[in-house]
Design an enzyme around this catalytic site. Structure first.
Site, PDB file in Angstrom:
ATOM      1  CG  ASP A  67      -0.293  -0.397   2.516  1.00  9.59           C
ATOM      2  OD1 ASP A  67       0.947  -0.475   2.558  1.00  9.59           O
ATOM      3  OD2 ASP A  67      -1.006  -0.624   3.502  1.00  9.59           O
ATOM      4  CG  ASN A 136      -9.182  -1.303  11.739  1.00 11.95           C
ATOM      5  OD1 ASN A 136      -8.227  -1.925  11.283  1.00 11.95           O
ATOM      6  ND2 ASN A 136      -9.641  -0.191  11.195  1.00 11.95           N
ATOM      7  CG  HIS A 138      -5.957  -1.887   8.666  1.00  9.10           C
ATOM      8  ND1 HIS A 138      -6.159  -0.702   9.317  1.00  9.10           N
ATOM      9  CD2 HIS A 138      -4.611  -2.020   8.567  1.00  9.10           C
ATOM     10  CE1 HIS A 138      -4.990  -0.151   9.592  1.00  9.10           C
ATOM     11  NE2 HIS A 138      -4.037  -0.927   9.157  1.00  9.10           N
ATOM     12  CD  GLU A 143      -8.966   1.183   7.475  1.00  6.56           C
ATOM     13  OE1 GLU A 143      -8.961   0.284   8.337  1.00  6.56           O
ATOM     14  OE2 GLU A 143      -8.405   2.280   7.639  1.00  6.56           O
TER      15      GLU A 143
HETATM   16  C1  GLP Z   1      -0.632   0.509   8.629  1.00  8.23           C
HETATM   17  C2  GLP Z   1      -0.295  -0.299   7.378  1.00  8.23           C
HETATM   18  C3  GLP Z   1      -0.491  -1.777   7.599  1.00  8.23           C
HETATM   19  C4  GLP Z   1       0.127  -2.185   8.911  1.00  8.23           C
HETATM   20  C5  GLP Z   1      -0.594  -1.515  10.039  1.00  8.23           C
HETATM   21  C6  GLP Z   1      -0.088  -1.920  11.412  1.00  8.23           C
HETATM   22  O1  GLP Z   1      -1.912   1.021   8.657  1.00  8.23           O
HETATM   23  N1  GLP Z   1      -1.007   0.093   6.225  1.00  8.23           N
HETATM   24  O2  GLP Z   1       0.052  -2.486   6.504  1.00  8.23           O
HETATM   25  O3  GLP Z   1       0.061  -3.576   9.061  1.00  8.23           O
HETATM   26  O4  GLP Z   1      -0.426  -0.125   9.866  1.00  8.23           O
HETATM   27  O5  GLP Z   1       1.003  -1.147  11.763  1.00  8.23           O
HETATM   28  P1  GLP Z   1       1.952  -1.388  12.992  1.00  8.23           P
HETATM   29  O6  GLP Z   1       2.840  -2.505  12.604  1.00  8.23           O
HETATM   30  O7  GLP Z   1       2.686  -0.097  13.154  1.00  8.23           O
HETATM   31  O8  GLP Z   1       1.079  -1.702  14.150  1.00  8.23           O
END
Ligand code: GLP
Length: 251
Positions: A67, A136, A138, A143
């Site tokens: 992404d 959440n 995702h 989402e």
């Molecule tokens: C972001 C990314 C995800 C990632 C998520 C969790 O929103 N788009 O790909 O998995 O955050 O992030 P973290 O590893 O900082 O908890």
């Protein structure tokens, strides 16, 4: 599904890096699906160490990221392209032309989504997809919704994601409201999937995603239907899933 519990974040990062390295060693031309967020930072650090030790080469590896924020340039220090350059690509021998991240500055979102889908197809799909988990549920930026989006698309980020990610920006106002993300079908088409989660604040979503009902309200729950998933969590993130009695390999 294989579920590994590690004693801490460092050991999680080493395990995840070993799994990715094993893929690269057994198939030096493999396609890596890569993720951003804070969780994979240790994994990338460990991969860089393996490269520096001469144990790993990315010379013929291709990569495709999940992404990218819409409207951030590749040079913006919170863009996912910048994250990948600074955490991995600048430190290993992967060829720049073999790395792919959606173009946050693309003027025509629809064309960019189509271009990105075509890039993934032209590579013959993803051999191993690394995934973190949003609070959440995702994955990428898919989402919670009442359906599973299929291919690369532009999403409106939820309030909870904007709040979770504001720690990386000067203020909440600066967090982009939209992002490009691979869809759920593309993620599910990866030949194997590696999910990593760390910390107490991920315990609830890990449990919901891997022992609750499969529903687009918890996008990661679809991973229960994938034939080759490895979940690696530290003790804290695993704490609630463990209580359900699932089989866990402890390291
Ligand atoms: C972001 C990314 C995800 C990632 C998520 C969790 O929103 N788009 O790909 O998995 O955050 O992030 P973290 O590893 O900082 O908890």
């Amino acid at each position: 599904m294989r579920i590994y519990e590690t004693k801490d974040y460092d050991s999680l990062s080493r395990k995840a890096a070993n799994i990715i390295a094993a893929k690269v060693i057994s198939n030096p031309e493999c396609v890596l699906g890569l993720a951003t967020g804070s969780t994979p930072i240790g994994t990338y650090k460990r991969l860089v160490e393996m490269y520096n030790d001469g144990d790993l080469s990315f010379k013929n590896v291709k990569s495709v990221n999940l992404d990218e924020y819409k409207s951030l340039s590749p040079e913006h220090d919170q863009s996912y392209r910048y994250f990948m350059q600074t955490n991995l690509f600048n430190h290993v021998d992967i060829k720049p032309e073999n790395t792919n991240v959606p173009n946050g500055l693309a003027e025509n979102a629809e064309e960019e989504c189509k271009r990105y889908n075509d890039v993934i197809k032209s590579m013959g799909g993803v051999d191993i997809q690394l995934l973190g988990l949003g609070h959440n549920g995702h994955i990428g930026f898919n989402e919670p919704a009442d359906y599973f989006p299929l291919d690369t698309h532009l999403v409106d980020l939820t309030e909870s994601t904007i709040k979770a990610n504001k720690r990386f920006f000067a203020s909440e106002d600066e967090v982009p409201r939209q992002a490009f993300t691979m869809g759920i079908r593309t993620i599910m088409q990866a030949k194997s999937i590696l999910v990593i989660a760390s910390g107490k604040d991920k315990a609830e979503i890990v449990c919901k995603a891997f022992s609750g009902p499969v529903t687009p309200n918890v996008p990661a729950s679809i991973l229960q239907l994938h034939p080759d998933v490895t979940l690696v969590c530290d003790k804290e993130a695993m704490s609630l899933l463990k209580e359900t009695g699932v089989e866990i390999i402890s390291l």
